[in-house]
Design a protein around this motif. Structure first.
Motif, PDB file in Angstrom:
ATOM      1  N   ARG A   1     -63.035  64.565 -88.750  1.00  0.00           N
ATOM      2  CA  ARG A   1     -61.776  65.151 -89.202  1.00  0.00           C
ATOM      3  C   ARG A   1     -62.078  65.873 -90.512  1.00  0.00           C
ATOM      4  NH1 ARG A   1     -56.207  65.216 -89.042  1.00  0.00           N
ATOM      5  NH2 ARG A   1     -55.327  65.135 -91.121  1.00  0.00           N
TER       6      ARG A   1
ATOM      7  N   ARG B   1     -60.999  68.652 -93.551  1.00  0.00           N
ATOM      8  CA  ARG B   1     -59.949  69.391 -94.234  1.00  0.00           C
ATOM      9  C   ARG B   1     -60.560  70.125 -95.420  1.00  0.00           C
ATOM     10  NH1 ARG B   1     -55.619  64.942 -95.395  1.00  0.00           N
ATOM     11  NH2 ARG B   1     -57.518  63.720 -95.263  1.00  0.00           N
TER      12      ARG B   1
ATOM     13  N   LEU C   1     -63.916  63.041 -92.767  1.00  0.00           N
ATOM     14  CA  LEU C   1     -63.909  61.681 -92.211  1.00  0.00           C
ATOM     15  C   LEU C   1     -64.796  61.687 -90.978  1.00  0.00           C
ATOM     16  CD1 LEU C   1     -60.190  60.497 -92.213  1.00  0.00           C
ATOM     17  CD2 LEU C   1     -62.101  59.173 -93.086  1.00  0.00           C
TER      18      LEU C   1
ATOM     19  N   ARG D   1     -75.741  42.458 -88.514  1.00  0.00           N
ATOM     20  CA  ARG D   1     -74.574  41.862 -87.873  1.00  0.00           C
ATOM     21  C   ARG D   1     -74.966  41.297 -86.504  1.00  0.00           C
ATOM     22  NH1 ARG D   1     -70.140  43.169 -84.691  1.00  0.00           N
ATOM     23  NH2 ARG D   1     -71.068  45.132 -83.997  1.00  0.00           N
TER      24      ARG D   1
ATOM     25  N   ARG E   1     -68.684  51.780 -92.437  1.00  0.00           N
ATOM     26  CA  ARG E   1     -68.246  52.257 -91.129  1.00  0.00           C
ATOM     27  C   ARG E   1     -67.195  53.361 -91.328  1.00  0.00           C
ATOM     28  NH1 ARG E   1     -67.100  49.653 -85.881  1.00  0.00           N
ATOM     29  NH2 ARG E   1     -68.475  47.999 -86.508  1.00  0.00           N
TER      30      ARG E   1
ATOM     31  N   PHE F   1     -66.235  58.293 -95.318  1.00  0.00           N
ATOM     32  CA  PHE F   1     -65.520  59.424 -95.895  1.00  0.00           C
ATOM     33  C   PHE F   1     -66.427  60.109 -96.899  1.00  0.00           C
ATOM     34  CE2 PHE F   1     -63.151  60.901 -99.636  1.00  0.00           C
ATOM     35  CZ  PHE F   1     -62.533  61.992 -99.063  1.00  0.00           C
TER      36      PHE F   1
ATOM     37  N   ASP G   1     -57.266  59.604 -97.414  1.00  0.00           N
ATOM     38  CA  ASP G   1     -58.304  59.838 -96.416  1.00  0.00           C
ATOM     39  C   ASP G   1     -58.385  58.632 -95.511  1.00  0.00           C
ATOM     40  OD1 ASP G   1     -59.456  62.427 -97.308  1.00  0.00           O
ATOM     41  OD2 ASP G   1     -59.435  61.272 -99.143  1.00  0.00           O
ATOM     42  N   ASN G   2     -57.316  58.418 -94.796  1.00  0.00           N
ATOM     43  CA  ASN G   2     -57.134  57.241 -93.976  1.00  0.00           C
ATOM     44  C   ASN G   2     -57.944  57.364 -92.679  1.00  0.00           C
ATOM     45  OD1 ASN G   2     -56.156  55.295 -92.310  1.00  0.00           O
ATOM     46  ND2 ASN G   2     -54.003  55.915 -92.476  1.00  0.00           N
ATOM     47  N   PRO G   3     -58.899  56.457 -92.451  1.00  0.00           N
ATOM     48  CA  PRO G   3     -59.668  56.538 -91.206  1.00  0.00           C
ATOM     49  C   PRO G   3     -58.776  56.451 -89.966  1.00  0.00           C
ATOM     50  CG  PRO G   3     -60.656  54.963 -92.719  1.00  0.00           C
ATOM     51  CD  PRO G   3     -59.316  55.335 -93.287  1.00  0.00           C
TER      52      PRO G   3
ATOM     53  N   GLU H   1     -56.568  58.336 -89.224  1.00  0.00           N
ATOM     54  CA  GLU H   1     -56.430  59.706 -88.719  1.00  0.00           C
ATOM     55  C   GLU H   1     -57.397  59.974 -87.565  1.00  0.00           C
ATOM     56  OE1 GLU H   1     -54.452  62.110 -90.194  1.00  0.00           O
ATOM     57  OE2 GLU H   1     -53.796  61.095 -92.014  1.00  0.00           O
ATOM     58  N   LEU H   2     -58.547  59.304 -87.606  1.00  0.00           N
ATOM     59  CA  LEU H   2     -59.518  59.475 -86.516  1.00  0.00           C
ATOM     60  C   LEU H   2     -58.974  58.899 -85.216  1.00  0.00           C
ATOM     61  CD1 LEU H   2     -62.736  58.454 -88.493  1.00  0.00           C
ATOM     62  CD2 LEU H   2     -62.267  60.729 -87.595  1.00  0.00           C
ATOM     63  N   TRP H   3     -58.196  57.817 -85.331  1.00  0.00           N
ATOM     64  CA  TRP H   3     -57.577  57.219 -84.134  1.00  0.00           C
ATOM     65  C   TRP H   3     -56.495  58.161 -83.596  1.00  0.00           C
ATOM     66  CZ3 TRP H   3     -60.746  54.293 -86.742  1.00  0.00           C
ATOM     67  CH2 TRP H   3     -61.304  53.152 -86.158  1.00  0.00           C
TER      68      TRP H   3
ATOM     69  N   PRO I   1     -65.558  45.992 -82.348  1.00  0.00           N
ATOM     70  CA  PRO I   1     -66.575  46.908 -82.883  1.00  0.00           C
ATOM     71  C   PRO I   1     -67.351  47.643 -81.784  1.00  0.00           C
ATOM     72  CG  PRO I   1     -66.642  44.837 -84.068  1.00  0.00           C
ATOM     73  CD  PRO I   1     -65.679  44.645 -82.922  1.00  0.00           C
ATOM     74  N   ASP I   2     -67.403  47.082 -80.588  1.00  0.00           N
ATOM     75  CA  ASP I   2     -68.199  47.699 -79.521  1.00  0.00           C
ATOM     76  C   ASP I   2     -67.360  48.567 -78.591  1.00  0.00           C
ATOM     77  OD1 ASP I   2     -70.351  46.057 -80.441  1.00  0.00           O
ATOM     78  OD2 ASP I   2     -69.375  44.396 -79.394  1.00  0.00           O
TER      79      ASP I   2
ATOM     80  N   ASP J   1     -63.588  50.746 -78.364  1.00  0.00           N
ATOM     81  CA  ASP J   1     -62.304  51.182 -78.904  1.00  0.00           C
ATOM     82  C   ASP J   1     -61.203  50.927 -77.890  1.00  0.00           C
ATOM     83  OD1 ASP J   1     -63.201  52.044 -81.339  1.00  0.00           O
ATOM     84  OD2 ASP J   1     -63.660  54.061 -80.622  1.00  0.00           O
TER      85      ASP J   1
ATOM     86  N   TYR K   1     -54.487  51.437 -90.116  1.00  0.00           N
ATOM     87  CA  TYR K   1     -55.920  51.149 -90.136  1.00  0.00           C
ATOM     88  C   TYR K   1     -56.123  49.917 -90.990  1.00  0.00           C
ATOM     89  CZ  TYR K   1     -60.956  51.677 -90.800  1.00  0.00           C
ATOM     90  OH  TYR K   1     -62.308  51.466 -90.817  1.00  0.00           O
TER      91      TYR K   1
ATOM     92  N   ALA L   1     -61.744  47.123 -89.416  1.00  0.00           N
ATOM     93  CA  ALA L   1     -62.365  48.422 -89.142  1.00  0.00           C
ATOM     94  C   ALA L   1     -61.750  49.072 -87.910  1.00  0.00           C
ATOM     95  CB  ALA L   1     -63.876  48.289 -88.988  1.00  0.00           C
TER      96      ALA L   1
END
Lengths: 106, 269
Positions: free
Chosen positions: A6, A8, A21, A31, A67, A70, B40-42, B44-46, B124-125, B127, B213, B218
């Motif tokens: 994303r 901008r 992003l 992990r 993860r 940004f 810059d909220n992740p 937004e990707l969703w 995590p694996d 969505d 989010y 995550a």
């Protein structure tokens, strides 16, 4: 297949405020999954930002980046309509490039 | 490069100095953190992925969701979230966004209900399509006001049932939603809990709250997840995804958040 970034880019005076992003798991390699097995390391290694084809930022990243990272930067001397393109490459060789144009301030 | 690192460190130092971490004003510190994230909220990707999924031909029937009626007519997404949950004649039910999307995914696209429920919360694996779609539809009501309809008798019935459930104590801990959410200044550890008797706080929960989010997970989580988790925290029996119980509670919350200005997806701890 990776998700589009994303992007901008907004002009503020003669500086473009660029906000990026990215969707990436950025696995640290420490992990463990539900079965108790280590999830292999998987992270973005390099990021390049181009302004009208000229490289304005080159970054080398590690597992320390979060993860869904940004990245924000300000590009001097930009004009409305300029092209900003961003490319990342991860340690598995996956690559993604997305492009946007600099928008005039609203 | 070096300079930007120093700038970052200075900003971090200022942030700590200006906001001493104490339980009393954790709300202020969290608000500043949320403000920084919201730009810059992740999430937004969703929303971006949800927009693509909505238009894509998917499922056994190879159909997109562009014929999906979320209450304002087939394919009308803008403003739909502001008026949910509501009564739908075709299913003869009051439905929230998640349960309505599930109806569309089953009816139009031919997905199996069980599969959607199995994938309701992303890991995590993997969505969750549901979380992406809810983020997209929610964000298409941004800057509008919450205005859930209460014209139909079933809508009023669900609202009333939700109110009853909100105040009814049950389970091994004898908790109700009201135990934690009817007074100012209550906390679970460091998390301030909204007082849902205060219209302003109620509006915040609904119109800028969920889908959000969640940094600790995550992933975007929806109101259905929030209710499921609250239910678990109260040691109640599991709340079925998109069940009538969950929709009734959502009706009560969304109905009381009338007038709240929507800004989604939100950002939460």
């Amino acid at each position: 297949m990776s998700e589009p970034m994303r992007l901008r880019a907004t002009l503020q005076g003669d500086v473009a405020d660029v906000r990026i992003l990215m969707r990436h798991p950025m696995e640290t390699g420490t992990r463990k999954d539900a079965k108790g097995e280590i999830v292999p390391v998987h992270f973005i290694q390099s990021v390049t930002v181009n302004h009208n084809g000229k490289t304005v930022l080159e970054a080398q990243w590690s597992q320390a980046i979060s993860r869904d990272p940004f990245l924000g930067l300000r590009v001097k001397g930009a004009k409305a309509g300029d092209k900003i393109s961003v490319t990342w490459t991860d340690n598995k060789g996956d690559k993604r490039t997305d492009e946007t144009t600099v928008a005039a301030p609203s | 490069m070096t300079r930007s690192v120093y700038a970052g460190l200075t900003a971090a130092a200022l942030f700590c100095a200006a906001v001493p971490l104490s339980a009393q004003n954790s709300a202020d510190a969290l608000a500043i953190g949320r403000q920084m994230l919201a730009e810059d909220n992740p999430g937004e990707l969703w929303a971006q992925r949800g927009e693509r999924l909505f238009a894509e031909k998917r499922g056994p029937k190879g159909a997109s969701l562009e014929r999906c009626d979320l209450g304002l007519g087939p394919g009308k997404v803008a403003g739909a979230f502001a008026q949910l949950p509501r009564y739908f004649a075709d299913t003869d039910k009051v439905q929230d966004l998640e349960s309505r999307l599930m109806t569309c995914m089953v009816e139009l696209q031919g997905f199996k209900r069980e599969d959607i429920i199995r994938n309701r919360f992303g890991t995590p694996d993997r969505d969750s399509d549901m979380e992406a779609l809810v983020s997209y539809v929610g964000s298409k009501s941004n800057r509008m006001q919450m205005d859930m309809p209460l014209a139909h008798a079933k809508e009023r019935e669900f609202y009333k049932s939700g109110e009853y459930l909100f105040f009814r104590r049950s389970g091994p801990l004898d908790f109700s939603c009201a135990t934690c959410h009817t007074e100012d200044g209550k906390r679970v550890r460091l998390q301030d809990l909204p007082n849902m008797m205060d219209p302003k706080q109620m509006q915040m929960v609904v119109s800028t709250g969920w889908p959000a989010y969640r940094g600790t997970q995550a992933s975007v989580r929806t109101m259905q997840h929030r209710l499921y988790d609250c239910n678990w925290q109260m040691r109640q029996a599991d709340l079925g995804f998109a069940s009538d119980t969950s929709v009734a509670l959502t009706s009560y919350l969304n109905g009381r958040a009338k007038g709240g200005v929507i800004q989604l997806p939100g950002v939460r701890r």
